[in-house]
Structure formats: C-alpha cells, structure tokens
Design a protein around this motif. Structure first.
Motif, PDB file in Angstrom:
ATOM      1  N   VAL A 153     -65.711  -4.364  50.618  1.00  8.11           N
ATOM      2  CA  VAL A 153     -64.916  -5.144  51.572  1.00  8.11           C
ATOM      3  C   VAL A 153     -64.322  -6.367  50.889  1.00  8.11           C
ATOM      4  N   ARG A 154     -65.153  -7.086  50.165  1.00  8.59           N
ATOM      5  CA  ARG A 154     -64.701  -8.296  49.484  1.00  8.59           C
ATOM      6  C   ARG A 154     -63.586  -7.983  48.485  1.00  8.59           C
ATOM      7  N   ASP A 155     -63.719  -6.876  47.783  1.00  7.82           N
ATOM      8  CA  ASP A 155     -62.719  -6.502  46.784  1.00  7.82           C
ATOM      9  C   ASP A 155     -61.407  -6.069  47.434  1.00  7.82           C
ATOM     10  N   CYS A 156     -61.495  -5.382  48.575  1.00  4.32           N
ATOM     11  CA  CYS A 156     -60.278  -4.997  49.297  1.00  4.32           C
ATOM     12  C   CYS A 156     -59.525  -6.229  49.773  1.00  4.32           C
ATOM     13  N   VAL A 157     -60.257  -7.201  50.287  1.00  4.25           N
ATOM     14  CA  VAL A 157     -59.640  -8.453  50.733  1.00  4.25           C
ATOM     15  C   VAL A 157     -58.969  -9.148  49.555  1.00  4.25           C
ATOM     16  N   ALA A 158     -59.679  -9.218  48.424  1.00  3.19           N
ATOM     17  CA  ALA A 158     -59.146  -9.880  47.239  1.00  3.19           C
ATOM     18  C   ALA A 158     -57.889  -9.190  46.718  1.00  3.19           C
ATOM     19  N   ALA A 159     -57.802  -7.870  46.928  1.00  2.05           N
ATOM     20  CA  ALA A 159     -56.643  -7.099  46.470  1.00  2.05           C
ATOM     21  C   ALA A 159     -55.449  -7.241  47.406  1.00  2.05           C
ATOM     22  N   GLY A 160     -55.633  -7.943  48.499  1.00  2.00           N
ATOM     23  CA  GLY A 160     -54.535  -8.139  49.447  1.00  2.00           C
ATOM     24  C   GLY A 160     -54.352  -7.007  50.431  1.00  2.00           C
ATOM     25  N   ILE A 161     -55.332  -6.126  50.535  1.00  8.80           N
ATOM     26  CA  ILE A 161     -55.277  -5.036  51.506  1.00  8.80           C
ATOM     27  C   ILE A 161     -55.762  -5.560  52.856  1.00  8.80           C
ATOM     28  N   ASP A 162     -55.055  -5.236  53.920  1.00 12.25           N
ATOM     29  CA  ASP A 162     -55.490  -5.597  55.264  1.00 12.25           C
ATOM     30  C   ASP A 162     -56.842  -4.926  55.514  1.00 12.25           C
ATOM     31  N   THR A 163     -57.892  -5.719  55.696  1.00 13.12           N
ATOM     32  CA  THR A 163     -59.251  -5.186  55.728  1.00 13.12           C
ATOM     33  C   THR A 163     -59.961  -5.584  57.013  1.00 13.12           C
ATOM     34  N   VAL A 164     -60.522  -4.578  57.686  1.00 11.71           N
ATOM     35  CA  VAL A 164     -61.220  -4.780  58.951  1.00 11.71           C
ATOM     36  C   VAL A 164     -62.645  -4.268  58.806  1.00 11.71           C
ATOM     37  N   VAL A 165     -63.597  -5.039  59.290  1.00 15.13           N
ATOM     38  CA  VAL A 165     -64.992  -4.603  59.366  1.00 15.13           C
ATOM     39  C   VAL A 165     -65.280  -4.259  60.816  1.00 15.13           C
ATOM     40  N   SER A 166     -65.907  -3.106  61.044  1.00 18.59           N
ATOM     41  CA  SER A 166     -66.158  -2.683  62.428  1.00 18.59           C
ATOM     42  C   SER A 166     -67.628  -2.358  62.659  1.00 18.59           C
ATOM     43  N   VAL A 167     -68.024  -2.467  63.924  1.00 19.68           N
ATOM     44  CA  VAL A 167     -69.355  -2.038  64.357  1.00 19.68           C
ATOM     45  C   VAL A 167     -69.191  -1.253  65.650  1.00 19.68           C
ATOM     46  N   VAL A 168     -70.147  -0.379  65.933  1.00 16.33           N
ATOM     47  CA  VAL A 168     -70.165   0.353  67.199  1.00 16.33           C
ATOM     48  C   VAL A 168     -70.824  -0.527  68.252  1.00 16.33           C
ATOM     49  N   ASP A 169     -70.341  -0.445  69.473  1.00 16.97           N
ATOM     50  CA  ASP A 169     -70.759  -1.379  70.519  1.00 16.97           C
ATOM     51  C   ASP A 169     -72.190  -1.181  71.015  1.00 16.97           C
ATOM     52  N   VAL A 170     -72.944  -0.253  70.446  1.00 22.94           N
ATOM     53  CA  VAL A 170     -74.287   0.039  70.946  1.00 22.94           C
ATOM     54  C   VAL A 170     -75.392  -0.744  70.222  1.00 22.94           C
ATOM     55  N   ILE A 171     -75.045  -1.575  69.245  1.00 28.23           N
ATOM     56  CA  ILE A 171     -76.096  -2.207  68.432  1.00 28.23           C
ATOM     57  C   ILE A 171     -76.658  -3.477  69.066  1.00 28.23           C
ATOM     58  N   GLY A 172     -76.048  -3.967  70.124  1.00 29.13           N
ATOM     59  CA  GLY A 172     -76.555  -5.153  70.802  1.00 29.13           C
ATOM     60  C   GLY A 172     -75.746  -6.392  70.472  1.00 29.13           C
ATOM     61  N   ALA A 173     -75.642  -7.292  71.447  1.00 21.90           N
ATOM     62  CA  ALA A 173     -74.775  -8.468  71.324  1.00 21.90           C
ATOM     63  C   ALA A 173     -75.189  -9.385  70.179  1.00 21.90           C
ATOM     64  N   GLU A 174     -76.483  -9.581  69.991  1.00 18.08           N
ATOM     65  CA  GLU A 174     -76.941 -10.494  68.943  1.00 18.08           C
ATOM     66  C   GLU A 174     -76.573  -9.986  67.555  1.00 18.08           C
ATOM     67  N   ASP A 175     -76.819  -8.708  67.316  1.00 18.84           N
ATOM     68  CA  ASP A 175     -76.488  -8.128  66.015  1.00 18.84           C
ATOM     69  C   ASP A 175     -74.979  -8.072  65.799  1.00 18.84           C
ATOM     70  N   ILE A 176     -74.225  -7.846  66.868  1.00 15.54           N
ATOM     71  CA  ILE A 176     -72.762  -7.844  66.759  1.00 15.54           C
ATOM     72  C   ILE A 176     -72.272  -9.211  66.279  1.00 15.54           C
ATOM     73  N   GLU A 177     -72.859 -10.274  66.794  1.00 10.97           N
ATOM     74  CA  GLU A 177     -72.430 -11.618  66.392  1.00 10.97           C
ATOM     75  C   GLU A 177     -72.775 -11.899  64.940  1.00 10.97           C
ATOM     76  N   ILE A 178     -73.906 -11.400  64.468  1.00 11.32           N
ATOM     77  CA  ILE A 178     -74.264 -11.561  63.048  1.00 11.32           C
ATOM     78  C   ILE A 178     -73.253 -10.811  62.184  1.00 11.32           C
ATOM     79  N   CYS A 179     -72.878  -9.623  62.619  1.00  9.69           N
ATOM     80  CA  CYS A 179     -71.883  -8.845  61.887  1.00  9.69           C
ATOM     81  C   CYS A 179     -70.529  -9.548  61.877  1.00  9.69           C
ATOM     82  N   ARG A 180     -70.198 -10.197  62.973  1.00 12.20           N
ATOM     83  CA  ARG A 180     -68.945 -10.936  63.055  1.00 12.20           C
ATOM     84  C   ARG A 180     -68.919 -12.049  61.993  1.00 12.20           C
TER      85      ARG A 180
END
Length: 200
Positions: A153-180
């Motif tokens: 992910v870090r390397d894609c960002v550094a290369a100037g590629i539009d990069t999105v990190v995603s999570v599935v909505d079933v992991i729970g609100a607290e873990d989603i915020e850590i991922c954010r």
C-alpha cells in the motif's frame, strides 16, 4: 463456458484466476459459485486475447470502469492483467485492481512499477486491524502477510497510484476505526465495503 468478464453494479469485472494465497473466512467462494448468474470458477486461466474478446462483447457505454476482481487474486496473472489494461485504456475506460495486496510476495518481486500506468486505482483489502487478527481471518499461506500488505500500500501511494484500503463491514466499529487510522498512516484512502452475498 468460462466467465472472464461479468457485470456487477455499474462496472465490468475481470476474472483472471482462481488462485489465491489467502483462505478468508468471509470469502464468497466458500458459499457459492459466483455473483448473480455468473459462475466464476474457471476450467483454465485465460490468455490476454481471450479476456479482451470477453470485454469486447460489452458495449463500453454499458459500464463505468473495468475492475480486475474475480474468484482469485488477480496479481497471479500480472502479465495478462497488464495487457488487458492497455486494451481497456485504449477504449477510453479506467482500470481498478481489487487485490489482497500480496502481489509482491506472489511474484517474488516489487510489482508496483509494473502497475503504474496500467492500473488507475488499486483497492487493497486490509480486512483487519492487526497482524494477529488478519492471520486468523484471512489465513494466508505464508508468514508476514500483514506487513507485506502494508508495504505494498505504501509503495503504491509513493508511486502516485490512486490507492484505497478497504475493510468488510462485519469486523466491528472499533476495528474499522483502527483500520481507518492505518490507512491514513499509509497515505491511502479508506472505504468500508458491504459483504457480498453469493449466488447459491
């Protein structure tokens, strides 16, 4: 007949392989054969010209973007994906790669330079908020997957590629915020995606 291209929502999706180095507990492959009426299990992996022929059956006006995402990890078929991406750009469409972010390990080299100019957006499935939870849920077949994913992910960002990190909505609100927060630290955008229901 194998399905190499299929419509889902407003985009055209490309199914290049059934190989994957993860065995995610939530993967729709565990419960169905495909999406909607499209069976995504392949009898063989396609050549680039076969995928291009499948894409050409759809009018470009009928979809927005082309997404490399099927019943496997697309970076196993890196060369085919790059050739198809050139065709897609030639017909005036944007490309997106939905990936587990482990392509460098799969290919045994840094693949980010080979994605630049071919893939407009890279969407990486982070899925969990720590290496321990990632290993438990995604069950990769090698160690260090979570760190390898974040490096990608870090390397894609550094290369100037539009990069999105995603999570599935079933992991729970607290873990989603850590991922954010992890996505922000890596310099990537963040998206929470809905669980897809397979065809049965």
């Amino acid at each position: 007949m194998d399905t190499y291209a299929y419509m889902f929502g407003e985009n055209l999706y490309i199914n290049l392989t059934n190989r994957c180095c993860n065995d995610c507990t939530f993967c729709l492959r565990n419960d169905g054969d495909g999406v909607g009426e499209d069976n995504l299990w392949l009898s063989k992996e396609p050549k680039a010209h076969e995928v291009i022929a499948a894409v050409a059956r759809f009018a470009p006006s009928s979809y927005r973007d082309v997404v490399f995402c099927g019943y496997g990890e697309p970076t196993y078929a890196l060369d085919v994906m790059r050739e198809v991406a050139d065709y897609v750009h030639g017909i005036g469409k944007q490309t997106r790669l939905n990936t587990n972010g482990l392509g460098n390990v799969i290919q045994g080299k840094d693949i980010v330079p080979q994605l630049k100019g071919k893939i407009d957006t890279v969407s990486v499935s982070l899925n969990e908020c720590s290496a321990e939870k990632y290993d438990a849920v995604c069950r990769p077949n090698f160690g260090g997957a979570y760190d390898a994913l974040k490096t990608f992910v870090r390397d894609c960002v550094a290369a100037g590629i539009d990069t999105v990190v995603s999570v599935v909505d079933v992991i729970g609100a607290e873990d989603i915020e850590i991922c954010r927060k992890t996505a922000a630290e890596l310099g990537a955008k963040f998206r929470v995606r809905k669980m897809i229901t397979p065809s049965l």
